[in-house]
Design a protein around this motif. Structure first.
Motif, PDB file in Angstrom:
ATOM      1  N   ALA A 111      79.496  55.193  59.260  1.00 22.72           N
ATOM      2  CA  ALA A 111      78.387  55.690  60.160  1.00 22.72           C
ATOM      3  C   ALA A 111      77.157  55.146  60.261  1.00 22.72           C
ATOM      4  O   ALA A 111      76.250  54.971  60.890  1.00 22.72           O
ATOM      5  CB  ALA A 111      78.144  57.252  59.969  1.00 22.72           C
ATOM      6  N   ASP A 112      76.837  54.216  59.128  1.00 28.06           N
ATOM      7  CA  ASP A 112      75.568  53.457  58.781  1.00 28.06           C
ATOM      8  C   ASP A 112      75.745  51.900  58.893  1.00 28.06           C
ATOM      9  O   ASP A 112      74.854  51.338  58.606  1.00 28.06           O
ATOM     10  CB  ASP A 112      75.152  54.105  57.424  1.00 28.06           C
ATOM     11  CG  ASP A 112      74.850  55.563  57.439  1.00 28.06           C
ATOM     12  OD1 ASP A 112      74.227  56.045  58.344  1.00 28.06           O
ATOM     13  OD2 ASP A 112      75.176  56.180  56.576  1.00 28.06           O
ATOM     14  N   ALA A 113      76.893  51.648  59.133  1.00 25.66           N
ATOM     15  CA  ALA A 113      77.184  50.108  58.810  1.00 25.66           C
ATOM     16  C   ALA A 113      78.222  49.581  59.963  1.00 25.66           C
ATOM     17  O   ALA A 113      79.387  50.274  60.151  1.00 25.66           O
ATOM     18  CB  ALA A 113      77.638  49.762  57.463  1.00 25.66           C
ATOM     19  N   MET A 114      77.934  48.498  60.668  1.00 28.13           N
ATOM     20  CA  MET A 114      78.921  47.825  61.483  1.00 28.13           C
ATOM     21  C   MET A 114      78.728  46.512  61.298  1.00 28.13           C
ATOM     22  O   MET A 114      77.614  45.785  60.802  1.00 28.13           O
ATOM     23  CB  MET A 114      78.458  47.958  63.002  1.00 28.13           C
ATOM     24  CG  MET A 114      78.453  49.586  63.523  1.00 28.13           C
ATOM     25  SD  MET A 114      78.128  49.772  65.201  1.00 28.13           S
ATOM     26  CE  MET A 114      76.588  50.672  65.063  1.00 28.13           C
ATOM     27  N   LEU A 115      79.956  45.669  61.609  1.00 29.46           N
ATOM     28  CA  LEU A 115      80.016  44.254  61.426  1.00 29.46           C
ATOM     29  C   LEU A 115      80.590  43.628  62.626  1.00 29.46           C
ATOM     30  O   LEU A 115      81.586  44.072  62.887  1.00 29.46           O
ATOM     31  CB  LEU A 115      80.853  44.072  60.136  1.00 29.46           C
ATOM     32  CG  LEU A 115      81.084  42.497  59.697  1.00 29.46           C
ATOM     33  CD1 LEU A 115      79.653  41.791  59.707  1.00 29.46           C
ATOM     34  CD2 LEU A 115      81.783  42.056  58.831  1.00 29.46           C
TER      35      LEU A 115
END
Length: 120
Positions: A111-115
């Motif tokens: 919920a805190d990191a996307m790539l």
């Protein structure tokens, strides 16, 4: 359990690393099953105010199953991490010349990191 969250929890202001362009700020919004990031700060190629990327969220399905369900209209109630979504990223030559949307993948790590994975 932070491995499952409603898609609306991804909406908000995010810090984004754009390689040689450095750190920028994007506003992520959810519209139906589309997650869209619009640049609040821009760079020499894609300026502030433009869409940075769009991704289609799919109903709680692992990446391989999602390919078979491509085009499904079901709205996801929760997202399970990690997940991979088909996406499009805004690319342009310097000065926002030859602007185009290119296929890529959005990997939802948490919920805190996307790539965002862009080939080439």
């Amino acid at each position: 359990d932070r491995r499952r969250v409603p898609p609306s929890e991804l909406a908000g202001t995010w810090r984004a690393e754009y390689g040689v362009h450095g750190t920028e700020v994007v506003e992520v919004r959810l519209c139906g099953r589309t997650l869209e990031a619009r640049k609040l700060t821009g760079d020499a190629h894609v300026p502030a105010g433009e869409v940075s990327w769009r991704a289609e969220l799919h109903a709680d399905a692992p990446a391989k199953a999602r390919a078979a369900a491509k085009g499904a209209a079901k709205h996801p109630r929760t997202l399970r991490f990690p997940a991979v979504c088909g996406a499009h990223v805004h690319l342009a030559d310097e000065g926002f010349v030859n602007a185009r949307m290119a296929e890529c993948e959005l990997e939802l790590l948490s919920a805190d990191a996307m790539l965002l994975r862009v080939e080439g």
